[in-house]
Design a protein around this motif. Structure first.
Motif, mmCIF file in Angstrom:
data_model
loop_
_atom_site.group_PDB
_atom_site.id
_atom_site.type_symbol
_atom_site.label_atom_id
_atom_site.label_comp_id
_atom_site.label_asym_id
_atom_site.label_seq_id
_atom_site.Cartn_x
_atom_site.Cartn_y
_atom_site.Cartn_z
ATOM 1 N N ARG A 7 0.837 -1.203 0.000
ATOM 2 C CA ARG A 7 0.000 0.000 0.000
ATOM 3 C C ARG A 7 0.875 1.257 0.000
ATOM 4 N NH1 ARG A 7 -4.605 -0.311 4.418
ATOM 5 N NH2 ARG A 7 -3.297 -2.067 4.855
ATOM 6 N N THR A 8 1.962 1.218 0.740
ATOM 7 C CA THR A 8 2.876 2.365 0.808
ATOM 8 C C THR A 8 3.537 2.604 -0.547
ATOM 9 O OG1 THR A 8 3.286 1.921 3.134
ATOM 10 C CG2 THR A 8 4.898 3.308 2.003
ATOM 11 N N GLN A 9 3.976 1.539 -1.198
ATOM 12 C CA GLN A 9 4.601 1.680 -2.517
ATOM 13 C C GLN A 9 3.592 2.214 -3.535
ATOM 14 O OE1 GLN A 9 5.891 -2.420 -2.766
ATOM 15 N NE2 GLN A 9 8.059 -1.807 -2.698
ATOM 16 N N GLN A 10 2.378 1.694 -3.479
ATOM 17 C CA GLN A 10 1.344 2.161 -4.406
ATOM 18 C C GLN A 10 1.047 3.637 -4.171
ATOM 19 O OE1 GLN A 10 0.149 0.486 -7.046
ATOM 20 N NE2 GLN A 10 -0.919 2.360 -7.597
ATOM 21 N N ALA A 11 0.947 4.037 -2.916
ATOM 22 C CA ALA A 11 0.683 5.446 -2.581
ATOM 23 C C ALA A 11 1.823 6.335 -3.073
ATOM 24 C CB ALA A 11 0.482 5.606 -1.081
ATOM 25 N N ARG A 12 3.048 5.902 -2.914
ATOM 26 C CA ARG A 12 4.206 6.688 -3.363
ATOM 27 C C ARG A 12 4.182 6.824 -4.881
ATOM 28 N NH1 ARG A 12 6.298 10.674 -1.866
ATOM 29 N NH2 ARG A 12 6.792 9.846 0.156
ATOM 30 N N ARG A 13 3.880 5.740 -5.590
ATOM 31 C CA ARG A 13 3.789 5.804 -7.057
ATOM 32 C C ARG A 13 2.699 6.796 -7.477
ATOM 33 N NH1 ARG A 13 6.022 1.895 -10.422
ATOM 34 N NH2 ARG A 13 4.249 2.072 -11.840
ATOM 35 N N SER A 46 16.114 9.759 -6.060
ATOM 36 C CA SER A 46 16.347 8.314 -5.980
ATOM 37 C C SER A 46 15.054 7.545 -5.704
ATOM 38 C CB SER A 46 17.413 7.986 -4.928
ATOM 39 O OG SER A 46 16.988 8.398 -3.644
ATOM 40 N N THR A 47 14.139 8.132 -4.930
ATOM 41 C CA THR A 47 12.850 7.478 -4.680
ATOM 42 C C THR A 47 12.037 7.415 -5.965
ATOM 43 O OG1 THR A 47 12.822 8.160 -2.369
ATOM 44 C CG2 THR A 47 10.701 7.605 -3.355
ATOM 45 N N VAL A 48 12.023 8.505 -6.721
ATOM 46 C CA VAL A 48 11.313 8.505 -7.998
ATOM 47 C C VAL A 48 11.901 7.437 -8.913
ATOM 48 C CG1 VAL A 48 10.813 9.846 -10.092
ATOM 49 C CG2 VAL A 48 10.629 10.928 -7.837
ATOM 50 N N LEU A 49 13.219 7.372 -8.992
ATOM 51 C CA LEU A 49 13.866 6.408 -9.882
ATOM 52 C C LEU A 49 13.749 4.975 -9.371
ATOM 53 C CD1 LEU A 49 16.966 8.497 -10.973
ATOM 54 C CD2 LEU A 49 14.935 7.915 -12.335
ATOM 55 N N TYR A 50 13.505 4.785 -8.090
ATOM 56 C CA TYR A 50 13.234 3.451 -7.556
ATOM 57 C C TYR A 50 11.901 2.946 -8.115
ATOM 58 C CZ TYR A 50 11.708 -0.165 -4.321
ATOM 59 O OH TYR A 50 11.236 -1.337 -3.789
ATOM 60 N N HIS A 51 10.918 3.834 -8.178
ATOM 61 C CA HIS A 51 9.582 3.451 -8.636
ATOM 62 C C HIS A 51 9.453 3.480 -10.158
ATOM 63 C CE1 HIS A 51 7.692 3.047 -4.726
ATOM 64 N NE2 HIS A 51 8.402 4.088 -4.345
ATOM 65 N N PHE A 52 10.152 4.394 -10.795
ATOM 66 C CA PHE A 52 10.107 4.540 -12.251
ATOM 67 C C PHE A 52 11.543 4.694 -12.726
ATOM 68 C CE2 PHE A 52 6.119 6.273 -10.631
ATOM 69 C CZ PHE A 52 5.188 5.578 -11.386
ATOM 70 N N LYS A 53 12.004 3.768 -13.534
ATOM 71 C CA LYS A 53 13.419 3.743 -13.925
ATOM 72 C C LYS A 53 13.832 4.939 -14.779
ATOM 73 C CE LYS A 53 14.042 0.006 -11.690
ATOM 74 N NZ LYS A 53 14.224 0.239 -10.280
#
Length: 192
Positions: A7-13, A46-53
Motif C-alpha cells: 500500500r505504501t509503494q502504491q501510494a508513493r507511485r 532516488s525514490t522517484v527512480l526506484y519506482h520509475f526507472k
C-alpha cells in the motif's frame, strides 16, 4: 511478472504520478525533469527512480493512469443505462464529464503526446462504440447509418473537446456536454 506493490509503494507511485501531472501540465514536458517531479512529490530523485526507472516510464504511467481512470468512470455509468440510446448518452456524457473533471491530467497527456510519447493505452475505442451503435440499430433504437463512421465522428468530437476543455477555462462545460449529447442523440435517432 512484477510482484504486488505494498500500500505504501502504491501510494508513493500515485504521489509521483500526481506530481508529474502537475509539473507537465504547468511547465511542459521539457521542464519536467525527474528532479522537478521529485521536488513536486516532496521526495528524492532516488525514490522517484526506484519506482520509475526513467522519465519516460513516468510519462507512460501518466498516460495509462488517465485511460484506466477514464474507463472505470465511464464503464459504471454506461453499464447502469438500460437502453442503447441511454448507453450512448452515458458514453458521451461520462467521457466528456471525465475530461472536464480531470483537465490537468488530460493536458499533461496532450503534452506527452506532443513530445512523441504514448497517446493512449493501446486500446481501440472505436470498435466497441461501433458495436454499441450496431446493436442499437438491430434493436430498432437507432436509425440507418454506418456504425464505424459514426463511432469515428463521435470519437473525433470527444477528442477535440479534450483540447477545448483543457485550454478554455471560461467554457461552460455543462452546456457543451448537453449540446454534444443532444447532437448525437438527434443524429442517431430512428426515423419515425
Amino acid at each position: 511478472m512484477q510482484k504486488s506493490l505494498t500500500r505504501t509503494q502504491q501510494a508513493r507511485r500515485e504521489d509521483i504520478v500526481s506530481a508529474a501531472i502537475a509539473v507537465i501540465h504547468r511547465d511542459g514536458c521539457a521542464a519536467a525533469s525527474v528532479d522537478k517531479i521529485a521536488k513536486e512529490a516532496k521526495t528524492s530523485k532516488s525514490t522517484v527512480l526506484y519506482h520509475f526507472k526513467t522519465k519516460e516510464a513516468i510519462y507512460d504511467e501518466v498516460v495509462l493512469t488517465l485511460f484506466r481512470k477514464g474507463a472505470a468512470y465511464m464503464t459504471d455509468r454506461i453499464a447502469a443505462a438500460g437502453t442503447y440510446r441511454d448507453k450512448l448518452r452515458a458514453y458521451l456524457r461520462s467521457n466528456l464529464q471525465f475530461i472536464a473533471e480531470h483537465a490537468a491530467h488530460v493536458s499533461a497527456v496532450h503534452r506527452i503526446m506532443e513530445n512523441g510519447g504514448p497517446g493512449s493505452d493501446g486500446s481501440d475505442p472505436v470498435t466497441p462504440l461501433a458495436a454499441l451503435l450496431s446493436a442499437g440499430q438491430q434493436a430498432g433504437e437507432f436509425g440507418s447509418f454506418d456504425p464505424t463512421v459514426t463511432a469515428l465522428v463521435i470519437r473525433a468530437a470527444i477528442d477535440g473537446a479534450s483540447y477545448r476543455f483543457t485550454t478554455r477555462t471560461d467554457l461552460d462545460f455543462n452546456r457543451y456536454i448537453d449540446e454534444t449529447v443532444q447532437l448525437f442523440d438527434k443524429a442517431t435517432a430512428a426515423s419515425t
